[in-house]
Design an enzyme around this catalytic site. Structure first.
Site, PDB file in Angstrom:
ATOM      1  N   SER A 296     -12.715  -3.178   7.004  1.00  8.74           N
ATOM      2  CA  SER A 296     -13.394  -4.448   6.802  1.00  8.74           C
ATOM      3  C   SER A 296     -13.933  -5.034   8.114  1.00  8.74           C
ATOM      4  O   SER A 296     -14.863  -4.491   8.699  1.00  8.74           O
ATOM      5  CB  SER A 296     -12.432  -5.415   6.095  1.00  8.74           C
ATOM      6  OG  SER A 296     -13.069  -6.593   5.731  1.00  8.74           O
ATOM      7  N   ASP A 307     -23.660   1.214  16.982  1.00  9.37           N
ATOM      8  CA  ASP A 307     -25.108   1.249  16.772  1.00  9.37           C
ATOM      9  C   ASP A 307     -25.884   0.706  17.969  1.00  9.37           C
ATOM     10  O   ASP A 307     -26.993   1.162  18.257  1.00  9.37           O
ATOM     11  CB  ASP A 307     -25.475   0.461  15.511  1.00  9.37           C
ATOM     12  CG  ASP A 307     -25.187   1.246  14.236  1.00  9.37           C
ATOM     13  OD1 ASP A 307     -24.658   2.370  14.342  1.00  9.37           O
ATOM     14  OD2 ASP A 307     -25.476   0.737  13.142  1.00  9.37           O
ATOM     15  N   LYS A 321     -13.862   0.015   3.937  1.00  9.28           N
ATOM     16  CA  LYS A 321     -13.815  -1.180   3.086  1.00  9.28           C
ATOM     17  C   LYS A 321     -14.935  -2.101   3.579  1.00  9.28           C
ATOM     18  O   LYS A 321     -14.729  -2.930   4.450  1.00  9.28           O
ATOM     19  CB  LYS A 321     -12.444  -1.849   3.191  1.00  9.28           C
ATOM     20  CG  LYS A 321     -12.146  -2.873   2.085  1.00  9.28           C
ATOM     21  CD  LYS A 321     -12.737  -4.208   2.377  1.00  9.28           C
ATOM     22  CE  LYS A 321     -12.341  -5.242   1.345  1.00  9.28           C
ATOM     23  NZ  LYS A 321     -13.022  -6.535   1.552  1.00  9.28           N
TER      24      LYS A 321
END
Length: 425
Positions: A296, A307, A321
């Site tokens: 999460s 990224d 999740k």
């Protein structure tokens, strides 16, 4: 007549939750006759239960159970939250509650341990990531919902509960009896310089709660005073928490650009969360440790850092999740829906949910090494707490064995080599 009145009342209730219900269902071309026939079936079931069930059951009880069943049937994370659980949810975000200190999910239809909170009763009792809980106090967990499981696992401090688990690599189930305790979620632990020569700092973040960003700021400042030149941020065994706190943490390392986006069925559920230059730490080499207990909010931070190429991820693939649960209050009732309304996407547009994030550098651990890591982190945490309380850490025989955290050691070696290369260049 009474049955028709109840049908009208339920239809009115649904429209009060979402006045645009039928408009939202345009694509399905719902036939109004079928729509009302479905509710008639629902009322018929209620009527049969009230007339023929062995014990008398009130309408309110049946409706509450129906709400819970509806939400549980959607996904492992959506749920109906009654007044008592609503209070507990608020307490959790503030970092303290009574229980075992265990995060559970439904995975492949089974109640599964996402992660035990470091230094919690479950952690010390030997509950591990991936343990499948097949019984709670002898009662089967087959078809159990998350709210039902939480209700059974939690309880007053000093009471006990026995869970029966099946774990990878073992043929026989294991009974583990755990004494409940007051769980304090200290959001950071183990803050220290782990390599004096390279001035490499280490901070473990165990949860994303209201005070986590403040705790992180304090830890970073403490390490910078000690001359920190690079950082290992440990998000292993971190099950996540609040979205805004995850965004805030990523914002500390990323100067500009997208941190995470959410996408749902409707445009109103599409959001982009971006970095702010003014909140960013001074740039230093960064490695984030992750494993299958990182979920999460942890995955939001890890995905953004990866990224943006702000740092490296090291360890094993994260849990996956990546869905957004919105808390929707029920009008005139002290209850709410915790409803999955969207999914998380990393800055590159990669879906997190059900997939997870692959580390840049994979360092696998055996089951025994994971258990050794559990014990090691518990000792580090205990020593950390004693130090904060002005006491000397207690050295144990286990500590004299000098457990080697292979993932942390690899991170340190990489950061040292980067430092050596920069000095050479």
């Amino acid at each position: 007549m009474k049955c028709s009145f109840i049908i009208i009342w339920i239809v009115f209730f649904i429209f009060s939750l979402n006045p645009c219900y039928l408009l939202a269902q345009k694509e399905e071309k719902i036939d109004p006759d079928v729509f009302f026939q479905d509710f008639e079936e629902f009322i018929s079931i209620i009527k049969e239960i009230q007339n023929k069930y062995v014990d008398e059951v009130g309408l309110r009880t049946l409706l509450m159970n129906a709400y819970k069943g509806m939400l549980a049937g959607l996904d492992p994370y959506s749920q109906f939250i009654d007044s008592q659980n609503l209070k507990e949810l608020k307490i959790e975000t503030e970092g303290e509650f009574d229980g075992l200190g265990i995060e559970v999910v439904i995975k492949n239809g089974f109640l599964t341990v996402l992660t035990p909170i470091v230094d919690s009763p479950a952690f010390h009792a030997g509950v591990y990531i991936g343990d499948v809980i097949i019984k709670i106090d002898g009662k089967s967990t087959k078809n159990i919902s998350i709210p039902e499981a939480i209700e059974m696992l939690r309880g007053k401090t000093h009471t006990k509960v026995t869970i029966t688990v099946v774990r990878e690599g073992e043929s026989e189930p294991v009974d583990i009896t755990i004494e409940r305790a007051k769980i304090h979620l200290n959001s950071t632990r183990g803050t220290r310089i782990v390599d004096e020569e390279g001035k490499i700092g280490y901070i473990a973040v165990t949860s994303f709660q209201d005070n986590t960003i403040d705790d992180l700021d304090v830890a970073v400042k403490e390490l910078q005073k000690q001359g920190m030149e690079s950082l290992v941020l440990d998000l292993r065994f971190n099950p996540g928490g609040l979205l805004n706190i995850a965004v805030g943490m990523a914002d500390k390392f990323i100067k500009k650009g997208l941190i995470v986006s959410t996408k749902g069925r409707h445009k109103s559920q599409h959001h982009e969360y971006k970095a702010h230059r003014s909140k960013t730490y001074k740039k230093f080499p960064l490695i984030i440790l992750v494993n299958n207990g990182s979920a999460s909010a942890s995955e939001i931070v890890a995905g953004a850092v990866k990224d943006h190429k702000r740092g490296l991820l090291l360890g094993t693939k994260t849990f996956g999740k990546g869905s957004v649960q919105s808390l929707i209050p029920i009008t005139n009732k002290n209850s709410a829906l915790k409803l999955t309304t969207a999914k998380y996407y990393t800055p590159s547009g990669t879906l997190i949910d059900g997939i997870g994030i692959e580390p840049d550098i994979k360092v696998d651990l055996t089951q025994e090494e994971v258990r050794g890591l559990h014990r090691h982190l518990a000792r580090v945490n205990a020593a950390d707490i004693r130090t904060k309380n002005g006491k000397e850490p207690i050295e144990t025989n286990d500590e004299k064995e000098k457990f080697v955290d292979a993932q942390l050691a690899r991170a340190i070696n990489i950061l040292k080599s980067k430092s050596d290369n920069s000095e050479t260049n």
